[in-house]
Scaffold this motif. Structure first.
Motif, PDB file in Angstrom:
ATOM      1  N   GLU A 223      -6.604   6.500  -0.362  1.00  0.00           N
ATOM      2  CA  GLU A 223      -7.940   7.094  -0.490  1.00  0.00           C
ATOM      3  C   GLU A 223      -7.762   8.191  -1.895  1.00  0.00           C
ATOM      4  OE1 GLU A 223     -10.240  11.018   1.790  1.00  0.00           O
ATOM      5  OE2 GLU A 223      -9.297   9.412   2.863  1.00  0.00           O
ATOM      6  N   ASP A 224      -6.755   8.516  -2.226  1.00  0.00           N
ATOM      7  CA  ASP A 224      -6.644   9.282  -3.367  1.00  0.00           C
ATOM      8  C   ASP A 224      -6.819   8.348  -4.605  1.00  0.00           C
ATOM      9  OD1 ASP A 224      -6.251  11.808  -1.974  1.00  0.00           O
ATOM     10  OD2 ASP A 224      -4.356  11.743  -2.191  1.00  0.00           O
ATOM     11  N   PHE A 225      -6.026   7.210  -4.336  1.00  0.00           N
ATOM     12  CA  PHE A 225      -6.061   6.221  -5.270  1.00  0.00           C
ATOM     13  C   PHE A 225      -7.653   6.087  -5.725  1.00  0.00           C
ATOM     14  CE2 PHE A 225      -6.396   1.700  -7.012  1.00  0.00           C
ATOM     15  CZ  PHE A 225      -5.679   1.704  -7.994  1.00  0.00           C
ATOM     16  N   MET A 226      -8.418   5.568  -4.800  1.00  0.00           N
ATOM     17  CA  MET A 226      -9.902   5.242  -4.847  1.00  0.00           C
ATOM     18  C   MET A 226     -10.736   6.293  -5.372  1.00  0.00           C
ATOM     19  SD  MET A 226     -10.076   2.145  -4.069  1.00  0.00           S
ATOM     20  CE  MET A 226     -11.592   1.935  -4.238  1.00  0.00           C
ATOM     21  N   ASP A 227     -10.551   7.736  -4.980  1.00  0.00           N
ATOM     22  CA  ASP A 227     -11.207   8.574  -5.667  1.00  0.00           C
ATOM     23  C   ASP A 227     -10.717   8.808  -7.051  1.00  0.00           C
ATOM     24  OD1 ASP A 227     -12.121   9.581  -3.270  1.00  0.00           O
ATOM     25  OD2 ASP A 227     -10.773  11.039  -2.838  1.00  0.00           O
ATOM     26  N   GLN A 228      -9.405   8.612  -7.575  1.00  0.00           N
ATOM     27  CA  GLN A 228      -9.059   8.744  -8.907  1.00  0.00           C
ATOM     28  C   GLN A 228      -9.769   7.549  -9.652  1.00  0.00           C
ATOM     29  OE1 GLN A 228      -5.071   8.531  -9.699  1.00  0.00           O
ATOM     30  NE2 GLN A 228      -5.102   8.924 -11.660  1.00  0.00           N
ATOM     31  N   PHE A 229      -9.762   6.521  -9.190  1.00  0.00           N
ATOM     32  CA  PHE A 229     -10.540   5.083  -9.683  1.00  0.00           C
ATOM     33  C   PHE A 229     -11.876   5.129  -9.841  1.00  0.00           C
ATOM     34  CE2 PHE A 229     -12.375   1.029  -9.395  1.00  0.00           C
ATOM     35  CZ  PHE A 229     -11.860   0.470 -10.467  1.00  0.00           C
ATOM     36  N   LYS A 230     -12.647   5.933  -8.780  1.00  0.00           N
ATOM     37  CA  LYS A 230     -14.008   6.243  -9.243  1.00  0.00           C
ATOM     38  C   LYS A 230     -14.133   7.095  -9.998  1.00  0.00           C
ATOM     39  CE  LYS A 230     -15.018   5.279  -4.253  1.00  0.00           C
ATOM     40  NZ  LYS A 230     -15.545   5.603  -2.896  1.00  0.00           N
ATOM     41  N   THR A 231     -13.415   8.181 -10.315  1.00  0.00           N
ATOM     42  CA  THR A 231     -13.498   9.235 -11.124  1.00  0.00           C
ATOM     43  C   THR A 231     -13.355   8.434 -12.808  1.00  0.00           C
ATOM     44  OG1 THR A 231     -12.958  10.910  -9.808  1.00  0.00           O
ATOM     45  CG2 THR A 231     -12.616  11.287 -12.065  1.00  0.00           C
TER      46      THR A 231
ATOM     47  N   GLY B 265       5.125   4.380  -8.423  1.00  0.00           N
ATOM     48  CA  GLY B 265       5.873   3.866  -9.662  1.00  0.00           C
ATOM     49  C   GLY B 265       7.389   3.524  -9.352  1.00  0.00           C
ATOM     50  N   ALA B 266       7.950   2.631  -9.803  1.00  0.00           N
ATOM     51  CA  ALA B 266       9.071   2.126  -9.706  1.00  0.00           C
ATOM     52  C   ALA B 266      10.228   3.201 -10.136  1.00  0.00           C
ATOM     53  CB  ALA B 266       9.610   0.771 -10.405  1.00  0.00           C
ATOM     54  N   GLY B 267      10.759   4.031  -9.241  1.00  0.00           N
ATOM     55  CA  GLY B 267      12.042   4.779  -9.707  1.00  0.00           C
ATOM     56  C   GLY B 267      11.451   5.950 -10.178  1.00  0.00           C
ATOM     57  N   SER B 268      10.066   6.254 -10.176  1.00  0.00           N
ATOM     58  CA  SER B 268       9.531   7.381 -10.956  1.00  0.00           C
ATOM     59  C   SER B 268       9.838   8.735 -10.260  1.00  0.00           C
ATOM     60  CB  SER B 268       8.227   7.299 -11.286  1.00  0.00           C
ATOM     61  OG  SER B 268       7.481   7.469  -9.964  1.00  0.00           O
ATOM     62  N   GLY B 269      10.201   8.890  -9.017  1.00  0.00           N
ATOM     63  CA  GLY B 269      10.375   9.744  -7.926  1.00  0.00           C
ATOM     64  C   GLY B 269       9.128  10.751  -7.870  1.00  0.00           C
ATOM     65  N   SER B 270       8.053  10.345  -8.244  1.00  0.00           N
ATOM     66  CA  SER B 270       6.835  10.796  -7.979  1.00  0.00           C
ATOM     67  C   SER B 270       6.327  10.712  -6.612  1.00  0.00           C
ATOM     68  CB  SER B 270       5.721  10.562  -9.030  1.00  0.00           C
ATOM     69  OG  SER B 270       5.445   9.223  -8.848  1.00  0.00           O
ATOM     70  N   PRO B 271       5.523  11.630  -6.135  1.00  0.00           N
ATOM     71  CA  PRO B 271       4.984  11.381  -4.603  1.00  0.00           C
ATOM     72  C   PRO B 271       4.138  10.214  -4.510  1.00  0.00           C
ATOM     73  CG  PRO B 271       4.146  13.536  -5.565  1.00  0.00           C
ATOM     74  CD  PRO B 271       4.813  12.830  -6.715  1.00  0.00           C
ATOM     75  N   GLN B 272       4.115   9.694  -3.488  1.00  0.00           N
ATOM     76  CA  GLN B 272       3.047   8.521  -3.110  1.00  0.00           C
ATOM     77  C   GLN B 272       1.601   9.054  -3.058  1.00  0.00           C
ATOM     78  OE1 GLN B 272       4.799   6.545  -0.043  1.00  0.00           O
ATOM     79  NE2 GLN B 272       6.414   5.585  -0.940  1.00  0.00           N
ATOM     80  N   MET B 273       0.733   8.075  -3.644  1.00  0.00           N
ATOM     81  CA  MET B 273      -0.468   8.342  -3.634  1.00  0.00           C
ATOM     82  C   MET B 273      -1.249   7.722  -2.368  1.00  0.00           C
ATOM     83  SD  MET B 273      -3.387   7.774  -6.627  1.00  0.00           S
ATOM     84  CE  MET B 273      -2.626   8.744  -7.826  1.00  0.00           C
ATOM     85  N   SER B 274      -1.934   8.426  -1.670  1.00  0.00           N
ATOM     86  CA  SER B 274      -2.633   7.592  -0.592  1.00  0.00           C
ATOM     87  C   SER B 274      -3.730   6.619  -1.239  1.00  0.00           C
ATOM     88  CB  SER B 274      -2.937   8.615   0.303  1.00  0.00           C
ATOM     89  OG  SER B 274      -4.428   8.961  -0.300  1.00  0.00           O
TER      90      SER B 274
ATOM     91  N   SER C  42       0.830  -1.080  -0.060  1.00  0.00           N
ATOM     92  CA  SER C  42       0.056   0.086  -0.026  1.00  0.00           C
ATOM     93  C   SER C  42       0.998   1.367   0.106  1.00  0.00           C
ATOM     94  CB  SER C  42      -0.781  -0.096   1.267  1.00  0.00           C
ATOM     95  OG  SER C  42      -0.222   0.022   2.352  1.00  0.00           O
ATOM     96  N   SER C  43       2.015   1.246   0.642  1.00  0.00           N
ATOM     97  CA  SER C  43       3.017   2.478   0.618  1.00  0.00           C
ATOM     98  C   SER C  43       3.363   2.698  -0.868  1.00  0.00           C
ATOM     99  CB  SER C  43       4.073   2.383   1.539  1.00  0.00           C
ATOM    100  OG  SER C  43       4.812   1.305   1.149  1.00  0.00           O
ATOM    101  N   SER C  44       3.258   2.143  -1.931  1.00  0.00           N
ATOM    102  CA  SER C  44       4.121   2.057  -3.178  1.00  0.00           C
ATOM    103  C   SER C  44       2.875   2.324  -4.076  1.00  0.00           C
ATOM    104  CB  SER C  44       4.756   0.877  -3.561  1.00  0.00           C
ATOM    105  OG  SER C  44       4.091  -0.058  -3.825  1.00  0.00           O
ATOM    106  N   ILE C  45       1.493   2.490  -3.723  1.00  0.00           N
ATOM    107  CA  ILE C  45       0.699   2.752  -4.565  1.00  0.00           C
ATOM    108  C   ILE C  45       0.697   4.270  -5.249  1.00  0.00           C
ATOM    109  CG2 ILE C  45      -2.001   3.252  -5.075  1.00  0.00           C
ATOM    110  CD1 ILE C  45      -2.438   1.388  -2.794  1.00  0.00           C
ATOM    111  N   GLY C  46       0.999   4.142  -6.615  1.00  0.00           N
ATOM    112  CA  GLY C  46       1.101   5.176  -7.506  1.00  0.00           C
ATOM    113  C   GLY C  46       2.402   5.782  -7.537  1.00  0.00           C
TER     114      GLY C  46
END
Length: 92
Positions: free
Chosen positions: A23-31, A12-21, A6-10
């Motif tokens: 809840e944020d992932f589920m909101d994005q998925f629902k959208t 991306g391997a080595g992407s350097g982007s901030p981690q997505m919670s 769960s701590s690596s959701i969103g």
């Protein structure tokens, strides 16, 4: 930690982007799911109502074609609402 924790959701391997919670992932998925549903709904209505109502395709709609499409879309929306409410009530 593996790539599915769960701590690596969103992240991306080595992407350097901030981690997505989660809840944020589920909101994005629902959208995205709502957008896909809306697109499919419009495509289905367009196909069914066009096939039913447009007898002679041209540059504009006749009055009867316009009325037919309006009634067809209204019926499809109403039917979708009835099915949705039935499914929602059945899950309670």
């Amino acid at each position: 930690m593996d790539s599915f924790s769960s701590s690596s959701i969103g992240s991306g391997a080595g992407s350097g982007s901030p981690q997505m919670s989660t809840e944020d992932f589920m909101d994005q998925f629902k959208t995205q799911l709502a957008q896909a549903y809306a697109q499919e709904f419009l495509e289905t209505v367009r196909e069914k109502c066009f096939d039913k109502c447009i007898t002679k395709p041209g540059s504009s709609l006749s009055g009867s074609e316009s009325s037919c499409i309006s009634r067809c879309v209204d019926r499809y929306i109403e039917a979708t609402g009835i099915v949705s409410r039935s499914l929602f009530n059945a899950q309670r």
